[in-house]
Write a protein that holds these residues in place. Structure first.
Motif, PDB file in Angstrom:
ATOM      1  N   ALA A 523       1.125  -1.489  -0.658  1.00  0.00           N
ATOM      2  CA  ALA A 523      -0.063   0.030   0.121  1.00  0.00           C
ATOM      3  C   ALA A 523       0.651   1.011   0.177  1.00  0.00           C
ATOM      4  N   ALA A 524       1.621   0.968   0.861  1.00  0.00           N
ATOM      5  CA  ALA A 524       2.537   2.487   0.850  1.00  0.00           C
ATOM      6  C   ALA A 524       3.269   2.966  -0.475  1.00  0.00           C
ATOM      7  N   MET A 525       4.148   1.430  -0.523  1.00  0.00           N
ATOM      8  CA  MET A 525       4.564   1.637  -1.676  1.00  0.00           C
ATOM      9  C   MET A 525       4.402   2.096  -3.403  1.00  0.00           C
ATOM     10  N   ALA A 526       2.952   1.333  -3.459  1.00  0.00           N
ATOM     11  CA  ALA A 526       2.051   2.381  -4.178  1.00  0.00           C
ATOM     12  C   ALA A 526       1.817   3.809  -3.889  1.00  0.00           C
ATOM     13  N   SER A 935      10.286  -2.280   6.948  1.00  0.00           N
ATOM     14  CA  SER A 935      10.162  -1.859   5.667  1.00  0.00           C
ATOM     15  C   SER A 935       9.317  -0.399   6.080  1.00  0.00           C
ATOM     16  N   GLY A 936       8.715   0.063   5.881  1.00  0.00           N
ATOM     17  CA  GLY A 936       8.011   1.429   6.086  1.00  0.00           C
ATOM     18  C   GLY A 936       9.254   2.804   5.840  1.00  0.00           C
ATOM     19  N   GLY A 957      11.360   1.026   8.640  1.00  0.00           N
ATOM     20  CA  GLY A 957      12.582   0.680   9.131  1.00  0.00           C
ATOM     21  C   GLY A 957      13.378   0.599   7.314  1.00  0.00           C
ATOM     22  N   GLU A 958      14.196   0.632   7.238  1.00  0.00           N
ATOM     23  CA  GLU A 958      14.096   0.208   5.867  1.00  0.00           C
ATOM     24  C   GLU A 958      14.007  -1.282   5.240  1.00  0.00           C
TER      25      GLU A 958
END
Length: 987
Positions: A523-526, A935-936, A957-958
């Motif tokens: 969701a965040a990547m999109a 992620s995030g 986090g990465e």
């Protein structure tokens, strides 16, 4: 590196009201270790959970008395629901205490023969699922860069309209379905059926990127690509070799059984590039260079062969091709070559080889440290060959104990959405399709008409390479269209490599649908801004229920099935995955075919959904190949109610035990009826605790190696030798798999009824719809899949004998010349793939000088998989708050990096990760380690604004896979995450 929870005035005031013991203990701990956080103290002090609970004033130590059925105030009803942890593959059972529909407490099941009343940190925090503060609550749509709430009806209408539009323009192969290793068996099976009725084999799931090389490599060695024994059986081992497995963090409760084994003298050897928490328990730790498992394993075989320690009789009777392997090993893997490749000196190699030879039976354990390489299939075969040489396979205390990752990744692999197979590894040939068409009660030609011309029997694109399905030049793809739509149905994008390119692929799609209890990194990547986003792209988030909000079966790593009871109703507006599949099928026009054999029941909000038990019964009627036919819902539920009845070492029912609710007699059963559990449930096969064990009758779970590769090769028999057979077999030599012809030749055809003969005519044991061929074979003590030799030489693979090949991205150009990668391939799984050309380019450009570290990744005990779910859990988030990189003190000093500093990790992809440095000797000077659960954050930027409001994980986090590079196993397209390169600079 962990953030320490600080005291506040409020906390001080609250502490005054606490019991004196707790207050004094906390004050004492604070005085003794004023700068140490809670987790570090517990870890270093060895005081463990008891003191930890006292120190935090938790009151979960006392065993609950839920059986009384009364709530605290006497007004509500308390129910106890037995379920199974949804994290790793150990299969720990939990009793969830539910009051008035609210999950209020949990207890590890002390009667469980698998977890023995224990939990790890993740298992202990399962109840957080019942709160769901950070869950995806409603269907949402991405509008102008922000997620907006919509109704289910709107979501269905718009998504289906887009699917039909893509199908009309580009065909069914333009839509890709990524399933889930979190689905229960029934949902995984239903999704493969759903995708088939849509008309594509472009589907896959998490197993592709965790153990696909295991499945292919092991199955092609001896028949089934799964764990041969069990966690419990490791208590019978005299030596255990862990290679590429950090079980203490990845499968913590499994260590219970290993520690019990150590108490009785089992020697533990851990082989890993990193000194892990598992290594801390080892009798012998061996550090190897990442990606050099074959030099190490064949280096052991060198000493075993040189000293004559191999089991010669076992090899003669049960193994094909070992002499060819022996010649290869003795010629290529002398001690000097082993040390050059993997860094282990001859003295230690000889010591480990002797430990293995002197302590039999011995077992070997591997996980993703061995599988996630461009030669992963060869590595796992090398492990199998080592065990075959020692005569350890098919024996209690031996075998290959392959620890799977997620709670149902084994079951999803067995019966779920694989791109090259129908459920049960039936493949995609016309005969397999006709077998399932008959079971499903639909016309074969109707299914065929759903597919684009010529694609029904063609394996689909793998999940590891869906991004290439979007971005690759269309002329180079072996299907009509590029991918234009993707369903992320319970899968984490940050668990896949090449994150920067994945973002480009997401931006190019026409349709992206996330079906998940959490919005996930997808969701965040999109939603991240990009100048290249397709203006016509539509993105939707659909809230799925967790496995605690439905019922169904799941398969642990040891092949045992367990039944989860539904704990609570689906939270918020979430719906069960099988309800969502059914509702999509209604809109797409094939709901009747999808659910033809199922009883329909009322689910969330009174809406219809297929009954889970009905789906399992359909599985029971067709998945003969791997014995998913004997585990009826009734048998599984009886086992869950009577866990106390099963032995903790053998998993066998202790004497005559009858289920009070159904009257089912569990005598002789093994817990969870580990597959293969052959024949119909009425036959009452007990399950197979240890595969290929000739010391037992087939009806007591015994067996032998599978006859799956013909009966002879080059004039040499592939069948087992005379006298090598399972106990009680009426055929006392090797024999092929059973079919109607063999039964007739043996004179056993008359054992079938007239109706069975009619149905079985022209069929084999895998396609006989009655199961009669299996029943008759076992009645005569024979194994339905035949009795053959395991293959040390797999002639249908590019490297018939496992060969070491250097990774595509490495730090040793001198060894690339000696051990180059494969030749480039024009078409593997519908896509071209690069090997030698890219490897040579990397050497020519001297990337090893720009990126001097070997970068590897792995697990932490606090988090699971992509981590979105566990990092949203407050109990776990507090324990591990920061993404980090482990770097050796020597390497850190050369870069002026101190423990706790912020650093940039850069890779050849152009990615730059901003993480915290953990300076430690766990890794060697040439290697760095990053966990893969985060992620995030995206190259230094917090992605919080791109999540739906209130549904972002607590810890962000990465993602290490933002920086990982290109590289895939030639057989399965497994991604290479364990061996790539990077540089580190102080931020």
């Amino acid at each position: 590196m962990l953030l320490t929870k600080k005291n506040t005035a409020h906390a001080s005031h609250a502490s005054s009201a606490r019991p004196a013991f707790v207050h004094q203990l906390q004050r004492g701990l604070s005085a003794a270790l004023p700068t140490m956080d809670r987790r570090a103290f517990l870890r270093r002090s060895g005081l463990g959970v008891g003191v930890g609970l006292a120190a935090t004033q938790l009151t979960l130590v006392k065993k609950a008395k839920a059986a009384e059925g009364k709530s605290i105030d006497g007004t509500g009803k308390i129910e106890v629901k037995r379920t199974v942890c949804t994290h790793c593959s150990v299969g720990c059972a939990t009793d969830a205490i539910v009051e008035n529909g609210v999950w209020v407490r949990q207890e590890a099941v002390f009667d469980s023969p698998i977890n023995l009343g224990a939990h790890c940190a993740k298992g202990a925090s399962l109840r957080e699922h019942g709160h769901g503060e950070y869950r995806l609550r409603y269907p949402m749509k991405l509008v102008n860069g922000k997620y907006q709430r919509i109704s289910w009806d709107q979501a269905y209408e718009e998504i289906v309209a887009k699917m039909k539009e893509l199908r009309e323009a580009s065909g069914p192969d333009s839509v890709y379905f990524i399933g889930s290793s979190k689905h229960n068996n029934e949902q995984a099976y239903l999704l493969r059926k759903f995708v088939s009725f849509w008309g594509t084999n472009n589907c896959d799931h998490q197993a592709r990127i965790c153990h696909s090389t295991t499945v292919a490599g092991v199955a092609n060695t001896w028949g089934y690509g799964a764990m041969t024994n069990s966690y419990n059986d490791m208590q019978n081992s005299k030596v255990a070799l862990y290679i590429g497995s950090n079980a203490a963090e990845a499968h913590p409760v499994s260590m219970l059984h290993m520690l019990h084994a150590k108490e009785t003298g089992c020697k533990m050897i851990v082989v890993d590039p990193r000194f892990t928490r598992t290594a801390a328990k080892a009798d012998e730790y061996v550090r190897i260079r990442s990606g050099t498992d074959i030099p190490f394993l064949f280096g052991l075989l060198y000493h075993i062969f040189k000293n004559g320690w191999e089991d010669k009789q076992y090899i003669n009777d049960r193994v094909y091709g070992m002499e060819d392997v022996k010649k290869d090993v003795l010629a290529k893997w002398t001690p000097d070559k082993v040390e050059e490749a993997c860094g282990v000196k001859e003295e230690q190699m000889a010591k480990v080889a002797k430990m293995l030879a002197d302590s039999r039976p011995g077992t070997i354990v591997w996980c993703m440290g061995q599988t996630q390489h461009t030669i992963g299939n060869a590595m796992v075969r090398a492990s199998c060959i080592l065990q075959l040489a020692l005569g350890n396979v098919g024996k209690s205390g031996g075998g290959t104990n392959i620890f799977r990752g997620h709670d149902n990744v084994q079951g999803a692999t067995d019966v779920g959405p694989n791109p090259d197979s129908l459920p049960g590894y039936y493949g995609l040939a016309a005969g397999a399709w006709k077998h399932f068409a008959a079971t499903w009660g639909v016309d074969y030609d109707w299914i065929k008409s759903q597919y684009a011309e010529g694609t029904m029997e063609k394996p689909g694109i793998t999940v590891s390479r869906w991004i290439d399905g979007v971005l690759e030049n269309n002329e180079l793809i072996d299907q009509g269209p590029n991918l234009r739509g993707v369903f992320y149905w319970g899968h984490a994008p940050n668990s896949q490599t090449r994150g920067l390119e994945m973002k480009k692929a997401m931006d190019k799609l026409d349709l992206l649908v996330v079906v998940d209890p959490y919005p996930s990194a997808t969701a965040a990547m999109a939603a991240m801004p990009s100048k290249d986003v397709n203006p016509n792209r539509a993105v939707y988030l659909l809230p799925a229920a967790t496995q605690f909000e439905t019922s169904g079966s799941c398969t642990a790593s040891n092949r045992s099935l367990q039944w989860r009871e539904q704990v609570i109703e689906p939270l918020w507006e979430s719906r069960t995955d099988h309800m969502i599949m059914y509702q999509f099928a209604q809109k797409l026009g094939f709901a009747e075919q999808l659910c033809k054999n199922y009883k329909m029941v009322k689910g969330k909000g009174g809406m219809e959904e297929p009954e889970i038990e009905s789906i399992l019964r359909e599985i029971n009627k067709c998945v003969w190949t791997i014995g998913y036919t004997g585990q009826s819902p009734e048998r599984l539920k009886a086992h869950m109610r009577n866990m106390h009845a099963f032995d903790v070492k053998t998993l066998k029912c202790k004497g005559k035990v009858v289920d009070k609710e159904t009257g089912y007699d569990m005598s002789g059963d093994y817990f969870g009826l580990p597959w293969p559990c052959y024949g119909s449930p009425e036959i009452k096969h007990p399950g197979s605790p240890n595969l290929y064990d000739t010391s037992k009758h087939v009806m007591d779970g015994g067996g032998n190696f599978r006859a799956n590769f013909g009966v002879e090769r080059g004039g040499v028999s592939l069948l087992a030798e005379d006298g090598s057979h399972s106990v009680g077999a009426e055929i006392t030599t090797g024999y092929p798999e059973f079919d109607h012809v063999l039964l007739k030749k043996l004179g056993w055809w008359g054992d079938l009824s007239e109706a069975e003969q009619k149905a079985a005519e022209g069929k084999n044991w895998k396609t006989d719809p009655t199961g009669a061929i299996i029943r008759v074979a076992m009645a005569h003590g024979c194994h339905p899949f035949g009795n053959a030799k395991a293959r040390a030489v797999v002639w249908n693979f590019p490297d018939a004998i496992p060969q070491h090949r250097e990774p595509i991205y490495g730090t040793r150009p001198d060894l690339v010349a000696k051990y180059p990668s494969h030749d480039d391939q024009k078409n593997r799984w519908r896509l071209p793939i690069l090997y030698k050309s890219l490897q040579a380019k990397n050497v020519e450009e001297k990337l090893h000088e720009k990126f001097p570290f070997i970068m590897t990744s792995g697990r932490l005990v606090e988090y699971e998989g992509g981590g979105e779910e566990t990092r949203s859990n407050p109990w776990l988030a507090e324990l591990q708050q920061e993404m980090f990189v482990e770097i050796n003190p020597k390497a850190a000093a050369e870069r002026n990096i101190r423990n706790g500093d912020r650093v940039w990790v850069s890779s050849p992809t152009g990615a730059r990760l901003n993480v915290q440095a953990l300076v430690t000797e766990r890794v060697g000077p040439d290697t760095v380690f990053l966990p893969f659960h985060f992620s995030g954050r995206w190259q230094g930027e917090d992605m919080k604004p791109y999540y739906p409001d209130g549904a972002m994980p607590l810890v962000r986090g990465e993602a290490v896979n933002t920086a990982t590079t290109y590289g895939y196993d030639i057989i399965t397209m497994m991604q290479e995450t364990k061996t790539t390169i990077c540089n580190i600079e102080k931020a």
